[in-house]
Design an enzyme around this catalytic site. Structure first.
Site, PDB file in Angstrom:
ATOM      1  NE  ARG A  83      -3.537  -2.157   2.890  1.00 32.47           N
ATOM      2  CZ  ARG A  83      -3.263  -3.287   3.555  1.00 32.47           C
ATOM      3  NH1 ARG A  83      -2.046  -3.459   4.085  1.00 32.47           N
ATOM      4  NH2 ARG A  83      -4.167  -4.233   3.692  1.00 32.47           N
TER       5      ARG A  83
ATOM      6  CG  HIS B 272      -5.869  -9.083   2.050  1.00 37.00           C
ATOM      7  ND1 HIS B 272      -6.031  -9.409   0.721  1.00 37.00           N
ATOM      8  CD2 HIS B 272      -5.757  -7.725   2.069  1.00 37.00           C
ATOM      9  CE1 HIS B 272      -6.034  -8.325  -0.024  1.00 37.00           C
ATOM     10  NE2 HIS B 272      -5.862  -7.290   0.773  1.00 37.00           N
TER      11      HIS B 272
ATOM     12  CE  LYS C 169      -7.154  -0.662   5.518  1.00 36.79           C
ATOM     13  NZ  LYS C 169      -7.982  -0.596   4.304  1.00 36.79           N
TER      14      LYS C 169
ATOM     15  CG  HIS D 213      -6.151  -0.259  -3.367  1.00 35.72           C
ATOM     16  ND1 HIS D 213      -5.373   0.375  -2.435  1.00 35.72           N
ATOM     17  CD2 HIS D 213      -6.779  -1.276  -2.713  1.00 35.72           C
ATOM     18  CE1 HIS D 213      -5.541  -0.215  -1.261  1.00 35.72           C
ATOM     19  NE2 HIS D 213      -6.373  -1.227  -1.414  1.00 35.72           N
TER      20      HIS D 213
ATOM     21  NE  ARG E 202      -3.431  -4.007  -0.852  1.00 35.70           N
ATOM     22  CZ  ARG E 202      -2.662  -4.666  -0.002  1.00 35.70           C
ATOM     23  NH1 ARG E 202      -1.347  -4.624  -0.133  1.00 35.70           N
ATOM     24  NH2 ARG E 202      -3.183  -5.371   0.983  1.00 35.70           N
TER      25      ARG E 202
ATOM     26  CE1 TYR F  76      -5.906  -5.582  -3.414  1.00 33.76           C
ATOM     27  CE2 TYR F  76      -7.838  -6.370  -2.255  1.00 33.76           C
ATOM     28  CZ  TYR F  76      -6.846  -5.425  -2.418  1.00 33.76           C
ATOM     29  OH  TYR F  76      -6.805  -4.338  -1.602  1.00 33.76           O
TER      30      TYR F  76
END
Length: 416
Positions: A266, A388, A291, A362, A365, A397
């Site tokens: 990120r 994740h 995160k 993103h 990503r 994704y």
């Protein structure tokens, strides 16, 4: 005598407000940050102008209301003697630096200078971080939208949350929806619900109000819109070619791009990387918790490894900060914030000829996740690399692997 000369020739007095010593500290701060001499002179003059105006109006507190009075009421009609900039933009920037200096030298003058909105948002942010355990980036994001709601409803005055109604939320959401995508609107509404739950937790509103915020569905059922956007291999090559690696800034941005395309980092994770996070002997790179609640240790792939090494040897300016990527403009050598990481990638999108609506990082990503999955990396391993917590998030994704589907597709039967 100019403002700069007064700074050098005066000593500290008991006068409230901005003293000559504060102006001297301001000048030192600006020089240390690498501002041009003309900028330093303008900012010091603007601060001196502010000091003299405050003494005339006998305003001892350096409050935001006082600053606004100076910027928007005094400057347009200013007839003060002496050559001073009357640009609101320049004066606002100068006073922002001055406020930092003031807080360091005279913290007694900074007490209770925050307005009711600032105190409200600070309490909300602390609740998110301490009680809910959210990351700094999430706390900041939610606080931004909560502040917009509060300011739109109450301005800079007292925050009477008991006066909030469902109509306020609908008006705010309608205004925001004019410029944001469906996904971004979902973030806005979830942030507002989070703020309302905070108010409910404090007992300041009833439970019914938390259900008044409209829900935004991000599920798209038609066409190929549900597929995550990814870059093709030719697009990746064009994107990476857009960086001028012969310059220090281009070398830095190229290394950042590879960290995102190859490792799926990120923007906030790239900005938080430290030099000692790279283990050259072990061939790994440590990604700090953002995160997620724990650090991740990833293999340092050859391409980003070589790019980082090249930047450290030939591009990175001398800096005492531990961060891997630093600013090359004022303030030179300071840590590169997340916003600048995103900006560097957006500029590369433009140079590569990507559509103007492609602005988020993103995209890179998603591309990294898709490439890993297409190379045969198990979905659980992809989830570990991306950080994740749930494999369901990773599945978004890599929702459709079109090349893999082509290998198992049956031929269409021909009619006899």
């Amino acid at each position: 005598m100019g403002a700069t000369e007064r700074v050098e020739g005066q000593t500290e007095s008991g006068t409230l407000g901005v003293t000559s010593v504060l102006l001297a500290d301001l000048k030192s701060r600006l020089i240390e940050r690498g501002h041009h001499s003309s900028t330093v002179r303008q900012y010091v003059q603007a601060a001196d102008h502010f000091q003299r105006w405050k003494e005339q109006v006998q305003d001892a507190a350096s409050t935001q209301e006082c600053v606004n009075e100076f910027l928007f009421r005094h400057l347009p009609v200013c007839r003060c003697v002496g050559t001073r900039t009357r640009s609101v933009k320049t004066c606002r920037a100068a006073l922002a630096h001055l406020n930092v200096v003031l807080r360091k030298r005279r913290p007694d003058l900074c007490k209770d200078t925050d307005g009711p909105v600032d105190r409200e948002i600070r309490a909300f942010s602390e609740h998110l971080k301490i009680t809910c355990g959210l990351s700094d980036s999430t706390c900041k994001q939610r606080s931004v939208y909560a502040r917009e709601l509060i300011v739109g409803r109450f301005g800079d005055g007292p925050v009477s949350v008991g006066d909030l109604t469902a109509r306020d939320f609908m008006q705010y959401a309608s205004k925001r929806a004019r410029t944001l995508s469906t996904g971004s609107m979902a973030v806005v509404t979830s942030s507002i619900r989070s703020y309302l739950r905070f108010l409910q937790f404090q007992g300041r509103i009833g439970e019914s109000l938390t259900h008044a915020v409209p829900s935004i569905s991000t599920r798209i059922r038609t066409g190929n819109a549900s597929l995550p956007r990814i870059l093709s291999e030719p697009q990746i090559e064009e994107f990476l070619r857009s960086f001028d690696q012969s310059t220090a800034g281009g070398s830095r941005d190229y290394a950042i791009a590879l960290c995102m395309v190859e490792l799926g980092l990120r923007a906030s994770e790239v900005a938080s990387l430290r030099r000692h996070d790279v283990d050259w002997r072990g061939g790994t790179i440590r990604v700090r918790a953002g995160k997620t609640t724990s650090d991740r240790l990833l293999p340092l792939m050859p391409a980003p490894g070589k790019a980082i090494a090249a930047y450290l040897h030939r591009g990175r300016p001398f800096s005492s900060v531990p961060h891997l990527f630093v600013r090359h403009t004022v303030p030179v050598g300071e840590a590169m914030p997340t916003e600048l990481v995103r900006g560097a990638m957006r500029r590369a999108y433009g140079r590569a000829g990507f559509p103007a609506e492609w602005t988020g990082t993103h995209l890179l990503r998603h591309t990294a996740a898709s490439r890993m999955h297409q190379r045969g990396v198990p979905l659980k391993s992809v989830a570990d690399v991306l950080g994740h917590r749930s494999i369901d998030t990773t599945a978004i994704y890599t929702r459709v692997d079109l090349p893999a589907l082509r290998t198992v597709a049956l031929p269409w039967p021909e009619a006899n």
